[in-house]
Design an enzyme around this catalytic site. Structure first.
Site, mmCIF file in Angstrom:
data_model
loop_
_atom_site.group_PDB
_atom_site.id
_atom_site.type_symbol
_atom_site.label_atom_id
_atom_site.label_comp_id
_atom_site.label_asym_id
_atom_site.label_seq_id
_atom_site.Cartn_x
_atom_site.Cartn_y
_atom_site.Cartn_z
ATOM 1 N N LYS A 70 0.519 -1.278 0.247
ATOM 2 C CA LYS A 70 0.049 0.121 -0.291
ATOM 3 C C LYS A 70 1.031 1.705 0.099
ATOM 4 C CE LYS A 70 -4.359 -0.795 1.743
ATOM 5 N NZ LYS A 70 -4.710 -1.262 3.615
ATOM 6 N N GLY A 120 -35.000 3.152 0.961
ATOM 7 C CA GLY A 120 -34.292 2.520 0.148
ATOM 8 C C GLY A 120 -34.442 0.874 0.504
ATOM 9 N N LEU A 152 -16.795 10.858 9.391
ATOM 10 C CA LEU A 152 -16.349 11.180 7.850
ATOM 11 C C LEU A 152 -17.395 10.067 6.366
ATOM 12 C CD1 LEU A 152 -12.617 11.206 6.870
ATOM 13 C CD2 LEU A 152 -14.778 13.020 7.651
ATOM 14 N N ASN A 179 -24.113 7.610 14.619
ATOM 15 C CA ASN A 179 -24.241 6.833 13.437
ATOM 16 C C ASN A 179 -25.351 6.044 14.452
ATOM 17 O OD1 ASN A 179 -21.978 7.111 12.344
ATOM 18 N ND2 ASN A 179 -20.884 5.112 12.437
ATOM 19 N N LYS A 188 -21.659 -2.235 11.634
ATOM 20 C CA LYS A 188 -21.098 -2.634 12.488
ATOM 21 C C LYS A 188 -21.187 -1.427 13.691
ATOM 22 C CE LYS A 188 -16.597 -0.686 12.119
ATOM 23 N NZ LYS A 188 -15.987 0.155 12.929
ATOM 24 N N CYS A 222 -20.402 0.684 8.177
ATOM 25 C CA CYS A 222 -19.661 1.214 9.707
ATOM 26 C C CYS A 222 -21.237 1.359 10.563
ATOM 27 C CB CYS A 222 -20.199 2.928 9.399
ATOM 28 S SG CYS A 222 -18.413 3.401 8.359
ATOM 29 N N THR A 237 -12.903 3.655 15.603
ATOM 30 C CA THR A 237 -14.410 4.485 16.058
ATOM 31 C C THR A 237 -14.030 3.082 16.934
ATOM 32 O OG1 THR A 237 -15.085 4.861 14.914
ATOM 33 C CG2 THR A 237 -16.794 3.504 16.306
ATOM 34 N N ARG A 249 -18.650 -3.825 1.017
ATOM 35 C CA ARG A 249 -18.421 -4.169 2.865
ATOM 36 C C ARG A 249 -20.302 -3.608 2.858
ATOM 37 N NH1 ARG A 249 -13.890 -1.607 5.372
ATOM 38 N NH2 ARG A 249 -14.463 -0.231 3.990
ATOM 39 N N LYS A 253 -19.761 9.717 18.972
ATOM 40 C CA LYS A 253 -19.220 8.695 17.510
ATOM 41 C C LYS A 253 -20.593 7.581 17.107
ATOM 42 C CE LYS A 253 -17.936 6.666 14.103
ATOM 43 N NZ LYS A 253 -17.740 7.377 12.767
HETATM 44 C C1 UGA Z 1 -21.418 7.287 7.559
HETATM 45 C C2 UGA Z 1 -21.988 8.401 8.606
HETATM 46 O O1 UGA Z 1 -22.631 8.918 7.881
HETATM 47 C C3 UGA Z 1 -20.725 9.463 8.714
HETATM 48 O O2 UGA Z 1 -21.133 10.174 9.194
HETATM 49 C C4 UGA Z 1 -19.618 8.554 9.134
HETATM 50 O O3 UGA Z 1 -18.099 8.753 9.722
HETATM 51 C C5 UGA Z 1 -18.688 7.055 8.704
HETATM 52 O O4 UGA Z 1 -20.857 6.351 8.749
HETATM 53 C C6 UGA Z 1 -18.096 6.605 9.515
HETATM 54 O O5 UGA Z 1 -18.908 5.914 10.397
HETATM 55 O O6 UGA Z 1 -16.902 6.317 9.059
HETATM 56 P P1 UGA Z 1 -20.888 6.065 5.531
HETATM 57 O O7 UGA Z 1 -20.453 4.824 5.847
HETATM 58 O O8 UGA Z 1 -19.956 6.282 4.436
HETATM 59 O O9 UGA Z 1 -20.967 7.268 6.713
HETATM 60 O O10 UGA Z 1 -22.437 5.770 4.581
HETATM 61 P P2 UGA Z 1 -23.679 6.642 5.055
HETATM 62 O O11 UGA Z 1 -23.549 7.952 3.355
HETATM 63 O O12 UGA Z 1 -24.512 7.615 5.819
HETATM 64 O O13 UGA Z 1 -25.161 5.920 4.457
HETATM 65 C C7 UGA Z 1 -24.893 4.523 4.916
HETATM 66 C C8 UGA Z 1 -26.023 3.981 4.170
HETATM 67 O O14 UGA Z 1 -27.351 4.650 4.775
HETATM 68 C C9 UGA Z 1 -25.901 3.619 3.227
HETATM 69 O O15 UGA Z 1 -26.130 2.320 2.533
HETATM 70 C C10 UGA Z 1 -27.004 4.566 2.376
HETATM 71 O O16 UGA Z 1 -27.309 4.186 1.015
HETATM 72 C C11 UGA Z 1 -27.757 4.720 3.237
HETATM 73 N N1 UGA Z 1 -28.672 6.254 3.179
HETATM 74 C C12 UGA Z 1 -28.438 7.000 3.376
HETATM 75 C C13 UGA Z 1 -30.376 6.397 2.340
HETATM 76 O O17 UGA Z 1 -30.803 4.413 2.564
HETATM 77 N N2 UGA Z 1 -30.452 7.202 2.440
HETATM 78 C C14 UGA Z 1 -29.705 8.168 3.261
HETATM 79 O O18 UGA Z 1 -31.216 9.628 2.838
HETATM 80 C C15 UGA Z 1 -29.294 7.872 3.211
#
Ligand code: UGA
Length: 411
Positions: free
Chosen positions: A25, A238, A138, A193, A248, A245, A111, A313, A189
């Site tokens: 990496k 959805g 993020l 979530n 888990k 995230c 986390t 994942r 944190k």
């Molecule tokens: C999430 C959190 O949003 C971040 O703030 C956090 O830092 C991160 O986890 C982490 O703990 O590292 P992420 O896993 O990238 O970020 O994904 P999200 O954008 O939050 O989406 C999560 C799930 O919710 C996805 O399956 C997405 O499709 C779904 N989702 C999201 C919906 O079905 N509808 C929405 O309106 C928004």
């Protein structure tokens, strides 16, 4: 998260060394390439490498002994019982402990279960080094944007001076600052979530209710989201939520609560409801094939857990795909970031290719290119004009005009 943090800390003016135990990496990063698909990350990384504010190292003993701050950005995978596995945190702390500069600060961004800052302090065994919890918020796909425009910076430590030094690293970002004890920072944190997952499951439940009532989820969510106490984000129904995230971290928080003697029944319900949401999508597909999935062919468009990432994942799309295969269906899938077949999913070269001769078209990820599909073209290649839009990204009327029976989520 580690790479985004390294690149963005350099971007806001700091000198950063990115360290990883995986030598391949490090080689890739030194050559200016990133192993992940993340908007704007590679260009910032190249700028910072060129400006010599960022370097990458595999062997770290001499470099770490010159650093004022050491960010821990290691994974905390899920253990069999749902709790977070701290093996990598322990290993990383042990391996750096002998080299740390007096007065340096370990900043934990991973986390970790509440109380882990104390665990790191104990493993470290050094009174001259402070440990601070600094959780990240993020999102994959917009991690660079989220780092540079944070809603808040959270710093938790029993040492106020160390916490302030970490907070000062972010001063140029001009975000609200919350300095608190480490247990509160760690809880923030997980609670963030868990709240977002709860909001999504609530939206999915209201969508199910809308189908019974003949109401339209888009209007309902617009109507409640305008209330500033509720907020319009994270209300899009959805196929269920997923990714590396939410699944888990929600399970880990249930476990953390259980260990502390509290039964987090609400969050258990949110997790269970997400499973029901996957089943509801499978049910919609079955309905569109006349009640049986055996021998039916389904075009599944989208495999990643959301759009604008190549991360598979804990993807709801994969879960739903596997459920359909278990019930006897054949899948022809397409995703712009996946080019090889795996796990019984036949991966096609394009959306139109995937839709050829299928009984149902199922949309599971909200890639922009799927919302632009021409329904007349798709109508000319499918065997049956059935579409299940698990992301509500299609224009239902346009697809109906092309002869499709359209099922969305709550519309
Ligand atoms: C999430 C959190 O949003 C971040 O703030 C956090 O830092 C991160 O986890 C982490 O703990 O590292 P992420 O896993 O990238 O970020 O994904 P999200 O954008 O939050 O989406 C999560 C799930 O919710 C996805 O399956 C997405 O499709 C779904 N989702 C999201 C919906 O079905 N509808 C929405 O309106 C928004």
């Amino acid at each position: 998260m580690g790479l985004t943090t390294a690149c963005c800390l350099a971007k806001i003016g700091h000198n950063v060394i990115g360290i990883d135990v995986d030598e391949s990496k490090i080689k890739l990063l030194k050559s200016g390439l990133t192993p992940i698909f993340e908007d704007n990350l590679e260009s910032i990384m190249r700028q910072m490498l060129a400006a010599q504010r960022l370097t990458f190292q595999h062997d770290f003993s001499s470099e770490i002994s010159a650093c004022e701050f050491i960010f821990l950005c290691v994974p905390t995978p899920q253990d069999e019982d749902g709790s977070a596995d701290l093996t990598f945190i322990r290993q990383a702390t042990k391996s750096i402990a002998p080299f740390l500069l007096a007065n340096s600060v370990i900043v934990n961004k991973s986390t970790v279960p509440v109380g882990s800052t104390l665990v790191v302090e104990e493993i470290l065994g050094r009174k001259d080094v402070s440990v601070v919890s600094n959780p990240e918020f993020l999102r994959e796909g917009s991690a660079v944007h989220d780092f540079l425009h944070p809603d808040r910076i959270v710093v938790g430590s029993s040492n106020r001076q160390a916490a302030q030094r970490v907070a000062d690293l972010y001063r140029s970002l001009d975000a609200p600052l919350i300095i608190c004890d480490p247990a509160s920072a760690e809880t923030i944190k997980y609670a963030a979530n868990a709240f977002l997952a709860t909001k999504l499951s609530f939206a999915n439940a209201i969508a199910a209710l809308c189908e019974h009532l003949g109401a339209n989820i888009d209007d309902v969510m617009n109507g409640i989201g305008q209330d500033q106490r509720i907020g319009s984000q994270f209300l899009k129904p959805g196929p269920g939520w997923g990714g590396s995230c939410f699944p888990k971290d929600t399970r880990a928080l249930v476990k953390i609560a259980e260990t502390s003697g509290y039964d987090f029944a609400l969050l258990r319900g949110v997790i269970d409801f997400n499973e029901i949401q996957f089943e509801r999508i499978v049910h919609k597909v079955r309905k569109s094939t006349g009640g049986t999935l055996t021998g039916r062919t389904i075009a599944q468009l989208g495999l990643t857990f959301k759009a604008n990432t190549n991360d598979l994942r804990d993807s709801p799309a994969l879960r739903i795909g596997q459920m359909l295969i278990t019930k006897g269906a054949k899948i022809r899938s397409y995703d712009p970031t996946v080019n090889a077949s795996f796990g019984g999913l036949h991966v096609c070269k394009s959306a139109v290719d995937a839709c050829t001769n299928v009984d149902v078209v199922l949309i599971t990820t909200e890639w922009a290119e799927f919302s632009k599909l021409d329904p007349d073209l798709i109508a000319s290649v499918v065997a049956n004009r059935q579409v299940v839009d698990a992301r509500n990204i299609l224009d239902a009327n346009q697809w109906r005009r092309a002869g499709f029976e359209y099922q969305g989520v709550g519309r």
